[in-house]
Design an enzyme around this catalytic site. Structure first.
Site, PDB file in Angstrom:
ATOM      1  N   PHE A  45     -82.776   1.544   6.204  1.00 50.74           N
ATOM      2  CA  PHE A  45     -83.985   1.705   5.390  1.00 50.74           C
ATOM      3  C   PHE A  45     -85.220   1.083   6.030  1.00 50.74           C
ATOM      4  O   PHE A  45     -86.344   1.456   5.695  1.00 50.74           O
ATOM      5  CB  PHE A  45     -83.791   1.160   3.967  1.00 50.74           C
ATOM      6  CG  PHE A  45     -83.227  -0.235   3.890  1.00 50.74           C
ATOM      7  CD1 PHE A  45     -84.009  -1.349   4.098  1.00 50.74           C
ATOM      8  CD2 PHE A  45     -81.879  -0.408   3.589  1.00 50.74           C
ATOM      9  CE1 PHE A  45     -83.481  -2.625   4.014  1.00 50.74           C
ATOM     10  CE2 PHE A  45     -81.330  -1.686   3.503  1.00 50.74           C
ATOM     11  CZ  PHE A  45     -82.136  -2.795   3.718  1.00 50.74           C
ATOM     12  N   GLY A  48     -88.211   3.193   7.672  1.00 48.74           N
ATOM     13  CA  GLY A  48     -89.327   3.744   6.929  1.00 48.74           C
ATOM     14  C   GLY A  48     -89.916   2.794   5.902  1.00 48.74           C
ATOM     15  O   GLY A  48     -90.866   3.139   5.204  1.00 48.74           O
ATOM     16  N   HIS A  49     -89.377   1.561   5.790  1.00 51.40           N
ATOM     17  CA  HIS A  49     -89.847   0.628   4.739  1.00 51.40           C
ATOM     18  C   HIS A  49     -89.946  -0.779   5.281  1.00 51.40           C
ATOM     19  O   HIS A  49     -89.071  -1.580   5.038  1.00 51.40           O
ATOM     20  CB  HIS A  49     -88.897   0.651   3.558  1.00 51.40           C
ATOM     21  CG  HIS A  49     -89.480   0.102   2.299  1.00 51.40           C
ATOM     22  ND1 HIS A  49     -89.473  -1.234   1.992  1.00 51.40           N
ATOM     23  CD2 HIS A  49     -90.084   0.722   1.264  1.00 51.40           C
ATOM     24  CE1 HIS A  49     -90.029  -1.417   0.806  1.00 51.40           C
ATOM     25  NE2 HIS A  49     -90.402  -0.234   0.350  1.00 51.40           N
ATOM     26  N   PHE A  50     -90.903  -1.152   5.846  1.00 53.38           N
ATOM     27  CA  PHE A  50     -92.031  -0.402   6.407  1.00 53.38           C
ATOM     28  C   PHE A  50     -91.978  -0.598   7.910  1.00 53.38           C
ATOM     29  O   PHE A  50     -91.652  -1.700   8.342  1.00 53.38           O
ATOM     30  CB  PHE A  50     -93.364  -0.946   5.870  1.00 53.38           C
ATOM     31  CG  PHE A  50     -93.461  -0.862   4.359  1.00 53.38           C
ATOM     32  CD1 PHE A  50     -93.769   0.342   3.739  1.00 53.38           C
ATOM     33  CD2 PHE A  50     -93.233  -1.975   3.573  1.00 53.38           C
ATOM     34  CE1 PHE A  50     -93.877   0.412   2.351  1.00 53.38           C
ATOM     35  CE2 PHE A  50     -93.333  -1.904   2.195  1.00 53.38           C
ATOM     36  CZ  PHE A  50     -93.651  -0.721   1.579  1.00 53.38           C
ATOM     37  N   VAL A  55     -89.519  -4.830   4.954  1.00 56.21           N
ATOM     38  CA  VAL A  55     -89.302  -5.411   3.633  1.00 56.21           C
ATOM     39  C   VAL A  55     -88.182  -4.614   2.970  1.00 56.21           C
ATOM     40  O   VAL A  55     -88.246  -3.384   2.901  1.00 56.21           O
ATOM     41  CB  VAL A  55     -90.583  -5.341   2.761  1.00 56.21           C
ATOM     42  CG1 VAL A  55     -90.315  -5.892   1.366  1.00 56.21           C
ATOM     43  CG2 VAL A  55     -91.731  -6.091   3.416  1.00 56.21           C
TER      44      VAL A  55
END
Length: 141
Positions: A45, A48-50, A55
């Protein structure tokens, strides 16, 4: 350590990349469980985050807490082989960012239970700091 990731997978159906609990170190079947999630920069994850500031998404912290609660519920002999589904999330609050290098301590206590429905009080910590809290409703099916 009470349960490692292989043993957790014998209780709940989650697998990579959705298994968000590395170990359970306290367990009272049907009552409560406490586990750990070691957060690393290799988590899918974080792509894309971030990309500019990793985070952990709050919804995944809540999911990790729910998985710990599911271990507590599904450890009961009468629930073995079943699945604990989300029935609801109340009062979710996020108190601090969770980033690579953090270790989440995940505690979920079943505070109500009637038939196949249960409610858990859940808190995620990084060290002594609260990262997130929520009330989680489970339906066992």
């Amino acid at each position: 350590m009470l349960l490692n990731s292989n043993q957790i997978q014998q209780i709940i159906p989650h697998r990579f990349p959705m298994l968000l609990v590395d170990q359970i170190f306290e367990l009272e079947p049907g009552v409560s469980a406490t586990g750990l999630k070691n957060v690393t920069a290799n988590e899918p994850f974080f792509q894309g985050h971030f990309p500019q500031e990793h985070v952990m998404p709050g919804v995944l912290i809540i999911e990790a807490l729910a998985q710990v609660g599911a271990v507590a519920l599904l450890s009961l002999e009468e629930n073995k082989g079943k699945i604990a589904y989300f029935g609801g999330i109340k009062s979710a609050k996020f108190k601090r960012k969770v980033i690579p290098g953090d270790t989440l301590t995940l505690k979920t206590e079943i505070i109500k239970s009637r038939g196949s429905v249960g409610v858990g009080s859940a808190t995620a910590y990084v060290g002594d700091e609260i990262a997130a809290t929520a009330e989680l409703t489970f339906a066992i099916g």
